[in-house]
Design an enzyme around this catalytic site. Structure first.
Site, PDB file in Angstrom:
ATOM      1  N   MET A   1       0.819  -1.222   0.000  1.00 12.88           N
ATOM      2  CA  MET A   1       0.000   0.000   0.000  1.00 12.88           C
ATOM      3  C   MET A   1       0.846   1.262   0.000  1.00 12.88           C
ATOM      4  O   MET A   1       0.605   2.198  -0.771  1.00 12.88           O
ATOM      5  CB  MET A   1      -0.916   0.014   1.239  1.00 12.88           C
TER       6      MET A   1
ATOM      7  N   ASP B   1      11.984   2.658   4.808  1.00  9.01           N
ATOM      8  CA  ASP B   1      11.413   1.327   5.025  1.00  9.01           C
ATOM      9  C   ASP B   1      12.575   0.433   5.457  1.00  9.01           C
ATOM     10  O   ASP B   1      13.702   0.613   4.979  1.00  9.01           O
ATOM     11  CB  ASP B   1      10.781   0.783   3.723  1.00  9.01           C
TER      12      ASP B   1
ATOM     13  N   LEU C   1       2.335   1.026   8.037  1.00 11.19           N
ATOM     14  CA  LEU C   1       3.093  -0.113   8.561  1.00 11.19           C
ATOM     15  C   LEU C   1       2.171  -1.295   8.828  1.00 11.19           C
ATOM     16  O   LEU C   1       0.957  -1.136   8.887  1.00 11.19           O
ATOM     17  CB  LEU C   1       3.792   0.333   9.848  1.00 11.19           C
TER      18      LEU C   1
ATOM     19  N   THR D   1      -3.592  -0.175   9.797  1.00 12.26           N
ATOM     20  CA  THR D   1      -4.720  -0.707  10.560  1.00 12.26           C
ATOM     21  C   THR D   1      -4.157  -1.311  11.842  1.00 12.26           C
ATOM     22  O   THR D   1      -3.449  -2.330  11.790  1.00 12.26           O
ATOM     23  CB  THR D   1      -5.467  -1.782   9.752  1.00 12.26           C
TER      24      THR D   1
ATOM     25  N   ARG E   1     -10.955   0.236   0.758  1.00 15.25           N
ATOM     26  CA  ARG E   1     -10.811  -0.207  -0.641  1.00 15.25           C
ATOM     27  C   ARG E   1      -9.589  -1.105  -0.811  1.00 15.25           C
ATOM     28  O   ARG E   1      -8.988  -1.550   0.152  1.00 15.25           O
ATOM     29  CB  ARG E   1     -10.768   0.965  -1.619  1.00 15.25           C
TER      30      ARG E   1
ATOM     31  N   LYS F   1     -12.628   1.988  10.802  1.00 18.55           N
ATOM     32  CA  LYS F   1     -11.959   0.996   9.944  1.00 18.55           C
ATOM     33  C   LYS F   1     -12.207  -0.429  10.455  1.00 18.55           C
ATOM     34  O   LYS F   1     -12.418  -1.356   9.665  1.00 18.55           O
ATOM     35  CB  LYS F   1     -10.458   1.310   9.907  1.00 18.55           C
TER      36      LYS F   1
ATOM     37  N   ASN G   1     -13.748  -3.337   8.285  1.00 17.20           N
ATOM     38  CA  ASN G   1     -13.011  -4.554   7.927  1.00 17.20           C
ATOM     39  C   ASN G   1     -13.638  -5.813   8.504  1.00 17.20           C
ATOM     40  O   ASN G   1     -13.441  -6.903   7.974  1.00 17.20           O
ATOM     41  CB  ASN G   1     -11.544  -4.438   8.369  1.00 17.20           C
ATOM     42  N   TYR G   2     -14.413  -5.657   9.574  1.00 18.21           N
ATOM     43  CA  TYR G   2     -15.150  -6.817  10.078  1.00 18.21           C
ATOM     44  C   TYR G   2     -16.003  -7.384   8.946  1.00 18.21           C
ATOM     45  O   TYR G   2     -15.960  -8.588   8.647  1.00 18.21           O
ATOM     46  CB  TYR G   2     -16.024  -6.422  11.276  1.00 18.21           C
TER      47      TYR G   2
HETATM   48  P1  NAD Z   1       3.001  -4.721   3.578  1.00 14.47           P
HETATM   49  O1  NAD Z   1       3.418  -5.800   4.505  1.00 14.47           O
HETATM   50  O2  NAD Z   1       2.994  -4.934   2.108  1.00 14.47           O
HETATM   51  O3  NAD Z   1       3.912  -3.403   3.842  1.00 14.47           O
HETATM   52  C1  NAD Z   1       4.409  -3.005   5.095  1.00 14.47           C
HETATM   53  C2  NAD Z   1       5.755  -2.316   4.886  1.00 14.47           C
HETATM   54  O4  NAD Z   1       6.242  -1.821   6.160  1.00 14.47           O
HETATM   55  C3  NAD Z   1       6.836  -3.273   4.350  1.00 14.47           C
HETATM   56  O5  NAD Z   1       7.470  -2.688   3.229  1.00 14.47           O
HETATM   57  C4  NAD Z   1       7.801  -3.433   5.531  1.00 14.47           C
HETATM   58  O6  NAD Z   1       9.151  -3.652   5.133  1.00 14.47           O
HETATM   59  C5  NAD Z   1       7.628  -2.092   6.224  1.00 14.47           C
HETATM   60  N1  NAD Z   1       8.041  -2.095   7.635  1.00 14.47           N
HETATM   61  C6  NAD Z   1       7.761  -3.023   8.574  1.00 14.47           C
HETATM   62  N2  NAD Z   1       8.273  -2.643   9.768  1.00 14.47           N
HETATM   63  C7  NAD Z   1       8.869  -1.450   9.567  1.00 14.47           C
HETATM   64  C8  NAD Z   1       9.555  -0.552  10.415  1.00 14.47           C
HETATM   65  N3  NAD Z   1       9.713  -0.801  11.717  1.00 14.47           N
HETATM   66  N4  NAD Z   1      10.049   0.599   9.879  1.00 14.47           N
HETATM   67  C9  NAD Z   1       9.883   0.864   8.551  1.00 14.47           C
HETATM   68  N5  NAD Z   1       9.246   0.050   7.702  1.00 14.47           N
HETATM   69  C10 NAD Z   1       8.736  -1.092   8.206  1.00 14.47           C
HETATM   70  O7  NAD Z   1       1.543  -4.269   4.088  1.00 14.47           O
HETATM   71  P2  NAD Z   1       0.437  -3.415   3.282  1.00 14.47           P
HETATM   72  O8  NAD Z   1      -0.449  -4.351   2.514  1.00 14.47           O
HETATM   73  O9  NAD Z   1       1.098  -2.274   2.597  1.00 14.47           O
HETATM   74  O10 NAD Z   1      -0.429  -2.863   4.519  1.00 14.47           O
HETATM   75  C11 NAD Z   1       0.029  -1.805   5.371  1.00 14.47           C
HETATM   76  C12 NAD Z   1      -1.099  -1.470   6.353  1.00 14.47           C
HETATM   77  O11 NAD Z   1      -2.261  -1.052   5.624  1.00 14.47           O
HETATM   78  C13 NAD Z   1      -1.541  -2.657   7.226  1.00 14.47           C
HETATM   79  O12 NAD Z   1      -1.859  -2.182   8.501  1.00 14.47           O
HETATM   80  C14 NAD Z   1      -2.772  -3.174   6.495  1.00 14.47           C
HETATM   81  O13 NAD Z   1      -3.631  -3.866   7.382  1.00 14.47           O
HETATM   82  C15 NAD Z   1      -3.374  -1.874   5.958  1.00 14.47           C
HETATM   83  N6  NAD Z   1      -4.200  -1.969   4.742  1.00 14.47           N
HETATM   84  C16 NAD Z   1      -3.860  -2.796   3.706  1.00 14.47           C
HETATM   85  C17 NAD Z   1      -4.667  -2.855   2.561  1.00 14.47           C
HETATM   86  C18 NAD Z   1      -4.332  -3.762   1.396  1.00 14.47           C
HETATM   87  O14 NAD Z   1      -5.224  -3.969   0.556  1.00 14.47           O
HETATM   88  N7  NAD Z   1      -3.125  -4.293   1.305  1.00 14.47           N
HETATM   89  C19 NAD Z   1      -5.811  -2.044   2.468  1.00 14.47           C
HETATM   90  C20 NAD Z   1      -6.098  -1.177   3.504  1.00 14.47           C
HETATM   91  C21 NAD Z   1      -5.297  -1.135   4.646  1.00 14.47           C
END
Ligand code: NAD
Length: 297
Positions: free
Chosen positions: A12, A31, A65, A96, A123, A171, A175-176
């Site tokens: 994301m 990151d 994150l 989240t 979304r 949220k 998401n539920y």
């Molecule tokens: P992801 O695992 O693809 O990305 C997380 C990123 O954070 C990774 O690149 C990881 O290396 C980095 N990271 C982890 N620990 C770190 C730290 N201490 N310092 C810096 N970087 C760090 O996850 P995502 O799919 O991008 O989701 C991120 C958040 O958004 C989650 O909370 C998820 O629940 C929420 N979310 C995801 C979606 C989706 O469709 N993927 C949709 C809405 C919300």
């Protein structure tokens, strides 16, 4: 122009930060995984060495994150945003996470003359790619006004839900329904497959009644039903969200028996090593277990 920081460049965060950069915002990014940073550096973002460096270079920092532990470490840690930022720093957490973590980081920020906005994202990941995220925003009117231009660069729908902490709580409610829908869809389509029904016809019927849902109608045809089970939104993250939902519900004495059962279905999927696949693959997990052909359009 405000200097922007962005931490967490995964599925994301990467497209969201890219959209900020493409729309002209100056960005410092970080990151733990350099693979996330590279495409942003190619777009001209500054490759910061740590969260502390992002804090020192920014007026507003966005975090995207995986969950509460990463957000706590990034915001509250000794090398984190509050310890290294200036008074007036605004932290916008879009992950989240547990709402109690949001409350904690908001309090810690206030104590240091900084502030927090929670802006979790609705979304799909494909919407993030296109700059069409939906944001559920909690924060003061002034803080939300400050971040509005950046949210508009990443998304197309912004809901100001109330004070800080209301975005993340909205949220969890959202998401539920989304995450449990995937388990419901999985069971329904596994049954349809076992019955030997025509998948197209089954979907045509379901989509014409009140039985359908957005996961089945909008998300699944482009994901699992097309044979694409790469995340998207990973089963691991869906499991994390259901756990957050159950914890928050238990805390407030709200019984959620369906959520508890669905969470354990996700637990079983993770135990069988499906955690890094898209959550629409819950139907593949079930079909695998029951020896049923996976549904594909
Ligand atoms: P992801 O695992 O693809 O990305 C997380 C990123 O954070 C990774 O690149 C990881 O290396 C980095 N990271 C982890 N620990 C770190 C730290 N201490 N310092 C810096 N970087 C760090 O996850 P995502 O799919 O991008 O989701 C991120 C958040 O958004 C989650 O909370 C998820 O629940 C929420 N979310 C995801 C979606 C989706 O469709 N993927 C949709 C809405 C919300």
């Amino acid at each position: 122009m405000a200097r922007i920081g962005f931490i967490g460049l995964g599925r994301m965060g990467r497209p969201m930060a890219s959209n900020l950069r493409k729309k002209g915002f100056e960005l410092a990014v970080y990151d733990v995984d350099p693979a996330g940073v590279r495409p942003l550096a190619e777009l001209g973002a500054t490759d910061a060495a740590s969260a502390a460096e992002v804090a020192r270079q920014s007026d507003i920092v966005f975090t995207m994150l995986p969950g509460s532990p990463e957000v706590e470490a990034t915001v509250l840690g000794k090398d984190g945003l509050i310890a290294n930022g200036r008074a007036g720093l605004l932290i916008v957490d879009m992950s989240t996470i547990d709402p109690r973590t949001t409350d904690r980081i908001a309090q810690a920020a206030r104590d240091s003359g900084m502030s927090v906005v929670d802006a979790p994202v609705g979304r799909l990941a494909s919407h993030a790619d296109r700059g069409e995220c939906l944001f559920m925003v909690g924060g003061s009117v002034d803080d939300v006004a400050r971040v509005q231009p950046m949210l508009q660069a990443m998304g197309s729908t912004i809901h100001h839900c109330g004070d800080v902490g209301t975005g993340i709580r909205t949220k969890l409610v959202n998401n539920y329904l989304a995450v449990v829908s995937c388990q419901l869809n999985a069971e329904a389509l596994a049954l349809s497959q076992r019955f030997g029904l025509d998948l197209h016809k089954t979907l045509e019927v379901i989509h014409g009644t009140t039985a359908t849902n957005g996961q089945l109608k909008i998300a699944w045809p482009a994901k699992v039903l097309a044979g694409d089970i790469e995340p998207g939104f990973a089963i691991d993250l869906a499991h994390k969200d259901l756990t957050l939902i159950l914890t928050a519900a238990n805390d407030q004495r709200v019984p959620m028996p369906v959520a508890a059962a669905a969470r354990e279905a996700y637990s079983m999927a993770r135990a069988a090593r499906w955690g890094r696949k898209d959550f629409s693959a819950m139907v593949d997990v079930l079909c695998d277990q029951a020896g049923i052909e996976k549904p594909r359009l």
